[in-house]
Scaffold this active site. Structure first.
Site, PDB file in Angstrom:
ATOM      1  N   GLU A   1      27.166  59.592  -3.684  1.00  0.00           N
ATOM      2  CA  GLU A   1      27.862  60.297  -4.769  1.00  0.00           C
ATOM      3  C   GLU A   1      27.558  59.611  -6.097  1.00  0.00           C
ATOM      4  O   GLU A   1      28.272  58.676  -6.495  1.00  0.00           O
ATOM      5  CB  GLU A   1      29.377  60.240  -4.543  1.00  0.00           C
ATOM      6  CG  GLU A   1      29.853  60.983  -3.333  1.00  0.00           C
ATOM      7  CD  GLU A   1      31.259  61.526  -3.562  1.00  0.00           C
ATOM      8  OE1 GLU A   1      31.425  62.741  -3.532  1.00  0.00           O
ATOM      9  OE2 GLU A   1      32.175  60.726  -3.819  1.00  0.00           O
TER      10      GLU A   1
ATOM     11  N   SER B   1      29.724  67.509  -7.827  1.00  0.00           N
ATOM     12  CA  SER B   1      29.588  68.839  -8.441  1.00  0.00           C
ATOM     13  C   SER B   1      29.045  69.913  -7.507  1.00  0.00           C
ATOM     14  O   SER B   1      28.351  70.830  -7.946  1.00  0.00           O
ATOM     15  CB  SER B   1      28.728  68.754  -9.711  1.00  0.00           C
ATOM     16  OG  SER B   1      29.405  68.014 -10.694  1.00  0.00           O
TER      17      SER B   1
ATOM     18  N   HIS C   1      35.612  55.409  -2.592  1.00  0.00           N
ATOM     19  CA  HIS C   1      35.306  56.440  -3.591  1.00  0.00           C
ATOM     20  C   HIS C   1      35.185  55.795  -4.977  1.00  0.00           C
ATOM     21  O   HIS C   1      35.917  54.853  -5.288  1.00  0.00           O
ATOM     22  CB  HIS C   1      36.401  57.515  -3.592  1.00  0.00           C
ATOM     23  CG  HIS C   1      35.991  58.719  -4.366  1.00  0.00           C
ATOM     24  ND1 HIS C   1      36.060  58.760  -5.732  1.00  0.00           N
ATOM     25  CD2 HIS C   1      35.461  59.901  -3.974  1.00  0.00           C
ATOM     26  CE1 HIS C   1      35.598  59.933  -6.153  1.00  0.00           C
ATOM     27  NE2 HIS C   1      35.229  60.645  -5.098  1.00  0.00           N
TER      28      HIS C   1
ATOM     29  N   GLY D   1      32.302  65.611 -10.875  1.00  0.00           N
ATOM     30  CA  GLY D   1      33.106  66.350 -11.855  1.00  0.00           C
ATOM     31  C   GLY D   1      32.383  66.725 -13.131  1.00  0.00           C
ATOM     32  O   GLY D   1      33.008  67.216 -14.072  1.00  0.00           O
TER      33      GLY D   1
ATOM     34  N   LYS E   1      41.690  64.961  -3.776  1.00  0.00           N
ATOM     35  CA  LYS E   1      42.172  63.938  -4.720  1.00  0.00           C
ATOM     36  C   LYS E   1      43.671  64.103  -4.986  1.00  0.00           C
ATOM     37  O   LYS E   1      44.389  64.552  -4.107  1.00  0.00           O
ATOM     38  CB  LYS E   1      41.338  63.991  -6.008  1.00  0.00           C
ATOM     39  CG  LYS E   1      39.839  63.989  -5.700  1.00  0.00           C
ATOM     40  CD  LYS E   1      38.969  63.866  -6.905  1.00  0.00           C
ATOM     41  CE  LYS E   1      37.514  63.895  -6.470  1.00  0.00           C
ATOM     42  NZ  LYS E   1      36.568  63.749  -7.560  1.00  0.00           N
TER      43      LYS E   1
HETATM   44  P1  PGA Z   1      33.326  66.899  -7.486  1.00  0.00           P
HETATM   45  O1  PGA Z   1      33.840  65.560  -6.786  1.00  0.00           O
HETATM   46  O2  PGA Z   1      32.836  67.812  -6.394  1.00  0.00           O
HETATM   47  O3  PGA Z   1      34.505  67.447  -8.206  1.00  0.00           O
HETATM   48  O4  PGA Z   1      32.213  66.493  -8.395  1.00  0.00           O
HETATM   49  C1  PGA Z   1      33.184  65.000  -5.692  1.00  0.00           C
HETATM   50  C2  PGA Z   1      33.900  63.741  -5.249  1.00  0.00           C
HETATM   51  O5  PGA Z   1      34.439  63.022  -6.108  1.00  0.00           O
HETATM   52  O6  PGA Z   1      33.969  63.433  -4.063  1.00  0.00           O
END
Ligand code: PGA
Length: 238
Positions: A156, A199, A87, A162, A10
């Protein structure tokens, strides 16, 4: 397809963070099935190592007066073979199914492997709309896509990104099967590869990786931490 581990860094990492990160992973991955998607400004530093590099997003045209965007042809020219599209963090900033569809068509036509992100919000889940949302996102993204073999779907759930909350293995398995079923119905393509993101960390990766129909994982936060990321890679690519 081999299992893949995708790291989506990101808009994280300072310049000194990435120098350190690259030093720490250098020589320790040794697989093109690990795909790191850094902030595009850092892409050149990630090239020519023992892993693949992907874009976090890509534009739907090949060339021209589009300030600030990057095209599939430009990415391919840098030896980049993967891109994330759709995303949820982009969808939440007004990226519509129709923009995503144009991006998927153009990227796949240019032989980029597309990691198409789909997933429901907590609100949608709480009113039992998960399947409806996935259907809309997947049909929306895949309409008119001829090179479907270049698409990988990343499930996702937005509520998992997150948050530290991960669906149960049964929930993930059920959704992967649902995604494969509707892709088969819609574009007559069997067994589209599906990966999971949300996560993922070194603690839960063994459990998630034991879901046999999953083709890998998409890692956000933990992909900015070299030791976490290497541990995840060890489990998935063992
Ligand atoms: P995360 O993000 O592993 O921090 O939950 C995954 C993503 O947004 O692709």
């Amino acid at each position: 397809m081999n299992k893949i581990v995708v790291g989506n860094q990101k808009m994280n990492m300072s310049f000194s963070d990435i120098s350190r990160f690259i030093d720490e992973i250098k020589g320790k991955i040794n697989s093109n099935d690990v795909i790191i998607c850094p902030s595009s400004i850092y892409v050149p530093y990630f090239l020519n190592h023992d892993f693949s590099v992907g874009m976090q997003d890509i534009f739907y045209d090949n060339k021209g007066a589009y300030t600030g965007f990057i095209s599939p042809i430009q990415a391919k020219g840098m030896n980049i073979n993967y891109t994330i599209i759709g995303h949820s963090e982009r969808r939440s900033l007004n990226e519509t199914d129709s923009i995503i569809n144009k991006k998927v068509i153009n990227a796949t036509e240019n032989e980029l492997k597309v990691i198409l992100c789909v997933g429901e919000t907590l609100e949608e889940k709480s009113v039992m709309k998960t399947e409806l949302v996935l259907r809309r996102q997947i049909f929306g993204a895949l309409t008119g896509v001829k090179k479907i073999e270049n698409v990988i779907i990343a499930y996702e759930p937005v509520w998992s990104i997150g948050s530290g909350i991960v669906p149960t293995k049964e929930e993930i398995e059920k959704i992967v099967l649902y995604i494969q079923k509707i892709v088969k119905q819609y574009v007559n393509y069997e067994d589209i590869p599906v990966i999971y993101g949300g996560s993922i960390n070194s603690q839960n990766i063994s459990d998630i990786n034991s879901i046999s129909i999953l083709k890998g994982v998409l890692v956000g936060d933990a992909s900015c931490n070299s030791s976490e990321f290497l541990k995840i890679k060890e489990v998935v690519l063992k």
